[in-house]
Design an enzyme around this catalytic site. Structure first.
Site, mmCIF file in Angstrom:
data_model
loop_
_atom_site.group_PDB
_atom_site.id
_atom_site.type_symbol
_atom_site.label_atom_id
_atom_site.label_comp_id
_atom_site.label_asym_id
_atom_site.label_seq_id
_atom_site.Cartn_x
_atom_site.Cartn_y
_atom_site.Cartn_z
ATOM 1 N N HIS A 18 -3.446 3.553 -2.698
ATOM 2 C CA HIS A 18 -3.459 2.207 -3.272
ATOM 3 C C HIS A 18 -3.245 1.209 -2.146
ATOM 4 O O HIS A 18 -2.319 1.352 -1.357
ATOM 5 C CB HIS A 18 -2.330 2.087 -4.305
ATOM 6 C CG HIS A 18 -2.131 0.696 -4.829
ATOM 7 N ND1 HIS A 18 -3.170 -0.087 -5.285
ATOM 8 C CD2 HIS A 18 -1.004 -0.056 -4.970
ATOM 9 C CE1 HIS A 18 -2.687 -1.257 -5.684
ATOM 10 N NE2 HIS A 18 -1.396 -1.270 -5.496
ATOM 11 N N SER A 41 9.567 3.426 -1.007
ATOM 12 C CA SER A 41 9.317 2.034 -1.408
ATOM 13 C C SER A 41 9.812 1.027 -0.377
ATOM 14 O O SER A 41 10.954 1.128 0.099
ATOM 15 C CB SER A 41 10.015 1.773 -2.744
ATOM 16 O OG SER A 41 9.769 0.460 -3.182
ATOM 17 N N GLY A 42 8.959 0.082 -0.027
ATOM 18 C CA GLY A 42 9.392 -1.066 0.775
ATOM 19 C C GLY A 42 9.811 -0.775 2.199
ATOM 20 O O GLY A 42 10.406 -1.624 2.849
ATOM 21 N N GLY A 53 0.797 -1.221 0.000
ATOM 22 C CA GLY A 53 0.000 0.000 0.000
ATOM 23 C C GLY A 53 0.824 1.262 0.000
ATOM 24 O O GLY A 53 1.996 1.264 0.406
ATOM 25 N N ASN A 54 0.213 2.338 -0.489
ATOM 26 C CA ASN A 54 0.865 3.636 -0.489
ATOM 27 C C ASN A 54 -0.158 4.734 -0.682
ATOM 28 O O ASN A 54 -1.170 4.559 -1.340
ATOM 29 C CB ASN A 54 1.959 3.708 -1.578
ATOM 30 C CG ASN A 54 1.521 3.040 -2.874
ATOM 31 O OD1 ASN A 54 0.688 3.582 -3.594
ATOM 32 N ND2 ASN A 54 2.055 1.857 -3.165
ATOM 33 N N HIS A 103 -5.376 -7.099 -9.879
ATOM 34 C CA HIS A 103 -4.450 -6.343 -9.068
ATOM 35 C C HIS A 103 -5.171 -5.943 -7.761
ATOM 36 O O HIS A 103 -5.292 -6.804 -6.894
ATOM 37 C CB HIS A 103 -3.939 -5.142 -9.882
ATOM 38 C CG HIS A 103 -2.814 -4.398 -9.236
ATOM 39 N ND1 HIS A 103 -1.994 -3.540 -9.935
ATOM 40 C CD2 HIS A 103 -2.386 -4.361 -7.968
ATOM 41 C CE1 HIS A 103 -1.102 -3.027 -9.101
ATOM 42 N NE2 HIS A 103 -1.321 -3.508 -7.914
ATOM 43 N N SER A 150 7.753 5.030 -3.732
ATOM 44 C CA SER A 150 6.940 3.839 -3.984
ATOM 45 C C SER A 150 7.045 3.393 -5.435
ATOM 46 O O SER A 150 7.056 4.219 -6.350
ATOM 47 C CB SER A 150 5.481 4.157 -3.659
ATOM 48 O OG SER A 150 4.636 3.178 -4.210
ATOM 49 N N SER A 151 7.077 2.068 -5.643
ATOM 50 C CA SER A 151 7.148 1.553 -7.012
ATOM 51 C C SER A 151 5.894 1.892 -7.813
ATOM 52 O O SER A 151 5.895 1.798 -9.032
ATOM 53 C CB SER A 151 7.381 0.037 -6.985
ATOM 54 O OG SER A 151 6.381 -0.594 -6.221
ATOM 55 N N ASP A 152 4.830 2.325 -7.132
ATOM 56 C CA ASP A 152 3.603 2.711 -7.829
ATOM 57 C C ASP A 152 3.529 4.211 -8.112
ATOM 58 O O ASP A 152 2.468 4.726 -8.480
ATOM 59 C CB ASP A 152 2.380 2.287 -6.999
ATOM 60 C CG ASP A 152 2.297 0.768 -6.859
ATOM 61 O OD1 ASP A 152 2.271 0.094 -7.892
ATOM 62 O OD2 ASP A 152 2.261 0.270 -5.721
ATOM 63 N N ASP A 161 -24.600 5.673 -0.598
ATOM 64 C CA ASP A 161 -24.192 6.877 0.134
ATOM 65 C C ASP A 161 -22.873 7.421 -0.424
ATOM 66 O O ASP A 161 -22.510 8.566 -0.151
ATOM 67 C CB ASP A 161 -24.008 6.563 1.629
ATOM 68 C CG ASP A 161 -25.341 6.521 2.376
ATOM 69 O OD1 ASP A 161 -26.336 7.066 1.861
ATOM 70 O OD2 ASP A 161 -25.378 5.943 3.484
#
Lengths: 232, 232, 232, 232
Positions: D95, D45-46, D28-29, D171, D74-76, D120
């Site tokens: 994410h 990252s990591g 997650g990030n 994913h 982050s790798s994303d 909602d």
């Protein structure tokens, strides 16, 4: 003349919804009523649980008009108001979107009475009120949700003193009780019974409902003149 | 001559039910017996876990008569009493409505022995006792629940020293052991095995029971003359 | 010459199994190896997690003989020993009965690779080793469990450096890694992937495995010469 | 001119992913953007959540180039960058691989709108973007994931201000919002709605979607000119 007592009761009840894992974010609301003065204290709308205090509970009359309080009351206030108006002996109302009870509501199915855990609390399936008509939805929606609940119970000849919980189709559970603390208890039970019924039917899709003799026995242990559960 | 020791054992056991997530509200009860004096200490009825203390455990004899204590004992007291009367080596009894074990009880199905987690504790399916007859229910219900348990084990030729857990159909699990702390342990295991069996059969409805060789091997690791699990 | 370092590593790893919810009661065990001295530190058998300390970890050689320690080592010690003997680069081994991974093992099914969460860690299904033969069970059971693991990987042409987890049919998961802390991480991942795969197949029984391109892409992000995940 | 504010926002958001149970390990990030300066702060990252601090958040521009920070982002990161570039009003992106939302993504199915809890927050099913083509995967994968998200929304004629969550097939979920704290909130909601929809369809595989009137009513309670939920 002040409202400190019902404010405090309502505050404690709302916090208990959080600590019992029945609500996330700002979901859910609990209210505590004073039938003599025809008012109730209810959670303010959209306020995070961490920011609740007895002081920011909102005092509303049985028509839904704010009597005291700086904040806007819960958007479900009129549903609570209807239940207090229609049912004299009710001291508290709770609404949550707890996971398993809400899933049954979304399934538009009563929660079947499959065991004594259920029968210890009510002797019929947890009723699931039908989807509301377009007229009810388009109009005074929250008030109509209240009438949907009271009418569904009436149509099934159920007394709100015997059956203290209901699911509203595609929506979520509502519970009530002589006190708001009893209503919170009923929300905990409603969620647990719903979870057990889900797992039971996954294990055995043909699992039969509890037989009459067992239903009555367990209910009588906790309720009525010959009850022998608890200390009074 | 006092009962402090079994009171304290029973208190600790009841609190462990709560801290291990096996009970909500006032569900569940644990008792610790003294077979020499033919008495046991048990949870008072309907008292919240936060209000339990060694002092408010109730001392009851094997006929279910209160010997010492201000409060009314658990409504399931007579079930405990029957197990102590019928089975000499049992030092503790526990009753919960833990979610997955109760769902199996509501399904009226034995929990099948599907893996070594199960076989490490018992070498047969967790038995599910049949629904009680109307006569048993209408009469002395809790005492009859005890006999339903002891008779179901007897009919299957199972020894309560080998099989320390059972489900009662449409009701919930009961466990026991040489000590009440072992009975609590068995309640934890019963719930976990029940959960694993539920998931296993959801993944693979045709999942086969554990084969004989593996059942015996795992059981012997923990029990019997050649056991090599643990420190003694 | 002392064993403090591997003792401490093993202790921390065993405690992490508990704090990550992978074990209940005395289930599970973790060990940390020193390949130069051909010894490993492992959890003592049947001791509750609250009573573990670096000091009561047991030092065992790669044949499974106790080198140092007052307590009997885990009953699964010989399984660990085989993995260390057969696989040179392995610094830690973990065995749990975590709920969802164990349910897949009981189902006798590989956990299918259904998403990138899985592919970030291994590019094949989590293998489920076949049920052991009666001969393997009757004989030196725990040592044979080790060989069942190493042979299953070999038969599938899988390298224990690429695939650091396996299920043993009707039993439970085993994981390993360059360090015991990596092996614990793999146990956490194995359980989460197993849970996600269970829910996925419940939602969509026909859910397809991840396509080749996506498998390779995600794996390469974390592994190999062009990896770009993490800080080194 | 410094980046302290978005660094702190991003830090708080990443920690909230952990405390709300949406991430395990280093999964997650979350990122917080400053559209005026066209930069955002994102998790390194990591790095384990326990080691995060406002100071080690990485500042990246909208092309994905590191502007300030010692650690690799982050790798994303490039997926976040695309969303900020394509969508002007978005202040935060999150994410996760939260369990139930990821299972729906692995199922390659939209999460159907089955109740008011869903309505909602958004008035359509939670979209599940198709599996990416081999070309998109082989090339600039993370950037292409961003375009897969923006294109999927565009193809369905959905506005990212109305629909603040999406699943990427095989994913996991991505969410966003006017602020990163709103994006975190949306991740919590996405997971809960996904869980409820899973249970609902297990209880009743034929459970119908919410009818139009109810969808609109609930959405208007919280959004648009006549909203009456919350305090403003």
């Amino acid at each position: 003349m002040n409202f400190d007592e019902i404010r405090y009761e309502a505050y404690k009840a709302n916090m208990a919804l959080k600590s019992n894992g029945l609500v996330i974010a700002t979901f859910g609301n609990a209210s505590a009523a004073d039938h003599n003065r025809r008012v109730f204290a209810i959670k303010p709308s959209g306020v995070p649980y961490e920011e609740l205090s007895p002081e920011n509970m909102v005092i509303v009359d049985f028509d839904g008009k704010v009597i005291e309080g700086e904040l806007r009351p819960s958007s479900d206030t009129l549903t609570h108001a209807v239940l207090y108006t229609e049912w004299e002996g009710i001291g508290g109302v709770v609404h949550t979107h707890s996971t398993y009870a809400t899933a049954w509501a979304q399934s538009q199915k009563d929660v079947p009475i499959l065991g004594t855990t259920h029968a210890d609390h009510l002797v019929v399936d947890i009723p699931c009120a039908p989807v509301m008509s377009d007229e009810m939805i388009a109009g005074d929606y929250e008030r109509m949700t209240g009438y949907q609940i009271t009418q569904s119970l009436a149509e099934r000849n159920l007394d709100p003193k015997d059956v203290e919980m209901i699911l509203v189709s595609n929506h979520a559970p509502f519970t009530w009780g002589a006190t708001v603390s009893k209503a919170v208890y009923n929300s905990i039970i409603c969620e647990e019974i719903s979870k057990m019924a889900f797992i039971t039917r996954q294990i055995n899709p043909d699992a039969q409902k509890l037989k009459e003799g067992l239903i009555n026995k367990h209910y009588e242990r906790k309720h009525g003149p010959n009850s022998y559960y608890g200390q009074d």
